[in-house]
Motif scaffolding. Structure first.
Motif, PDB file in Angstrom:
ATOM      1  N   SER A   7       0.824  -1.200   0.000  1.00  0.00           N
ATOM      2  CA  SER A   7       0.000   0.000   0.000  1.00  0.00           C
ATOM      3  C   SER A   7       0.861   1.253   0.000  1.00  0.00           C
ATOM      4  CB  SER A   7      -0.945   0.000   1.208  1.00  0.00           C
ATOM      5  OG  SER A   7      -0.210   0.087   2.417  1.00  0.00           O
ATOM      6  N   LEU A   8       1.986   1.217   0.731  1.00  0.00           N
ATOM      7  CA  LEU A   8       2.899   2.348   0.720  1.00  0.00           C
ATOM      8  C   LEU A   8       3.487   2.554  -0.670  1.00  0.00           C
ATOM      9  CD1 LEU A   8       4.892   1.875   4.061  1.00  0.00           C
ATOM     10  CD2 LEU A   8       3.011   3.439   3.623  1.00  0.00           C
ATOM     11  N   LEU A 196      12.131  12.387   0.089  1.00  0.00           N
ATOM     12  CA  LEU A 196      12.560  11.008   0.275  1.00  0.00           C
ATOM     13  C   LEU A 196      12.258  10.552   1.698  1.00  0.00           C
ATOM     14  CD1 LEU A 196      14.139   8.575  -0.919  1.00  0.00           C
ATOM     15  CD2 LEU A 196      16.245   9.706  -0.231  1.00  0.00           C
ATOM     16  N   GLY A 197      11.427   9.501   1.838  1.00  0.00           N
ATOM     17  CA  GLY A 197      11.069   9.009   3.157  1.00  0.00           C
ATOM     18  C   GLY A 197      10.783   7.521   3.144  1.00  0.00           C
ATOM     19  N   ASP A 198      10.352   6.994   4.310  1.00  0.00           N
ATOM     20  CA  ASP A 198      10.167   5.548   4.396  1.00  0.00           C
ATOM     21  C   ASP A 198       8.913   5.130   5.141  1.00  0.00           C
ATOM     22  OD1 ASP A 198      11.236   4.295   7.409  1.00  0.00           O
ATOM     23  OD2 ASP A 198      11.527   6.409   6.974  1.00  0.00           O
ATOM     24  N   ARG A 199       8.112   6.082   5.658  1.00  0.00           N
ATOM     25  CA  ARG A 199       6.952   5.690   6.464  1.00  0.00           C
ATOM     26  C   ARG A 199       5.856   6.748   6.343  1.00  0.00           C
ATOM     27  NH1 ARG A 199      10.211   5.651  11.949  1.00  0.00           N
ATOM     28  NH2 ARG A 199      11.939   5.484  10.496  1.00  0.00           N
ATOM     29  N   LYS A 200       4.673   6.413   6.858  1.00  0.00           N
ATOM     30  CA  LYS A 200       3.516   7.298   6.711  1.00  0.00           C
ATOM     31  C   LYS A 200       3.722   8.655   7.345  1.00  0.00           C
ATOM     32  CE  LYS A 200      -0.088   3.777   6.189  1.00  0.00           C
ATOM     33  NZ  LYS A 200      -1.330   3.190   6.762  1.00  0.00           N
ATOM     34  N   THR A 201       4.449   8.700   8.458  1.00  0.00           N
ATOM     35  CA  THR A 201       4.651   9.988   9.109  1.00  0.00           C
ATOM     36  C   THR A 201       5.571  10.904   8.309  1.00  0.00           C
ATOM     37  OG1 THR A 201       6.370   8.969  10.491  1.00  0.00           O
ATOM     38  CG2 THR A 201       4.166   9.191  11.452  1.00  0.00           C
ATOM     39  N   LEU A 214       9.915   6.535  -2.156  1.00  0.00           N
ATOM     40  CA  LEU A 214       9.775   5.800  -0.908  1.00  0.00           C
ATOM     41  C   LEU A 214      10.853   4.731  -0.813  1.00  0.00           C
ATOM     42  CD1 LEU A 214       7.651   5.689   1.455  1.00  0.00           C
ATOM     43  CD2 LEU A 214       6.649   3.751   0.245  1.00  0.00           C
ATOM     44  N   LEU A 215      11.452   4.617   0.358  1.00  0.00           N
ATOM     45  CA  LEU A 215      12.406   3.556   0.602  1.00  0.00           C
ATOM     46  C   LEU A 215      11.782   2.571   1.579  1.00  0.00           C
ATOM     47  CD1 LEU A 215      16.128   3.680   0.634  1.00  0.00           C
ATOM     48  CD2 LEU A 215      15.067   2.555   2.586  1.00  0.00           C
ATOM     49  N   ILE A 216      11.513   1.349   1.121  1.00  0.00           N
ATOM     50  CA  ILE A 216      10.862   0.365   1.990  1.00  0.00           C
ATOM     51  C   ILE A 216      11.722  -0.875   2.186  1.00  0.00           C
ATOM     52  CG2 ILE A 216       8.543   1.110   1.386  1.00  0.00           C
ATOM     53  CD1 ILE A 216       8.356  -1.270  -0.512  1.00  0.00           C
TER      54      ILE A 216
END
Length: 225
Positions: A7-8, A196-201, A214-216
């Motif tokens: 989903s992310l 550039l981020g990795d989470r919902k916040t 997104l980096l997951i």
């Protein structure tokens, strides 16, 4: 958990889809834990600071406080958990001692945790800015001296007569909307090219950029702990 990652990824393209060519004139805004660094938890770095500035007793205090920090982080709010870590690590400590550890000790540990994919994109951009929930006093030396960040916007700690109180200055811990507000305050009408981020916040500040990635990778390993 896999469904959550899907989903992310469906909301933002993942970082592997971004070619880091032609970004010399671009501004990148990146989160730190879980984005520039592989590890999503900042606890190991707080533990290093606690031990270096206060020895075994300060580290023990942090370890005893960590279960409360975890409960608050996962069941109340991310900012509440981080506030506990900051208080347990820094309350009553000389600011100069924290700065010394940030310059002399933390960079070698941060460097080994650097994520190659995020570094590929981050290093290709001409202007590099980091928005982080971490105390600015802990991370600024590493981010500027080793990663070439021209701007670091992090949580500001309160001090009194040269010592940290363990509390943080307004607007508080930089997570969620506070990161977005900090970006607006810092850049005004300018719209950075890359978020550039990795989470919902991270989403609130990422959406203020022209494109987002997104980096997951490795998220599963750290969520299981």
């Amino acid at each position: 958990m896999a469904a959550n990652h899907n989903s992310l990824a469906s909301r933002f393209p993942t970082i592997d889809r971004c070619a880091s060519i032609g970004c010399e004139n671009h501004t990148v805004i990146a989160d730190m834990d879980g984005t520039l660094l592989r590890g999503r938890s900042s606890f190991p770095y707080f533990a290093l600071v606690a031990f270096e500035v206060g020895g075994a007793l300060r580290l023990l205090f942090l370890l005893l406080a960590s279960p409360l920090a975890d409960v608050l982080y996962y069941f109340v709010s991310e900012s509440a958990g981080i506030q506990v870590l900051i208080f347990a690590t820094m309350a009553g400590v000389k600011v100069s001692d924290i700065e010394s550890v940030a310059r002399a000790v933390l960079p070698k540990f941060y460097s080994t945790d650097l994520h190659p994919e995020s570094w590929r994109l981050f290093s290709s951009c001409g202007k590099r800015c980091v928005l982080t929930a971490n105390p600015k006093i802990m991370v600024e030396a590493f981010l500027k001296d080793y990663l070439g960040a021209y701007m670091v916007v992090g949580t500001e700690i309160e001090t009194y007569k040269g010592r940290a109180t363990g509390l943080v200055s307004k607007p508080g811990i930089l997570v969620g909307g506070n990161k977005a507000s900090a970006l607006r305050k810092t850049f005004g009408d300018e719209v950075p090219e890359i978020g550039l981020g990795d989470r919902k916040t991270n989403f609130p500040f990422m959406t203020l950029c022209k494109v987002q990635f997104l980096l997951i990778l490795l998220v599963i390993n750290f969520d299981i702990e």
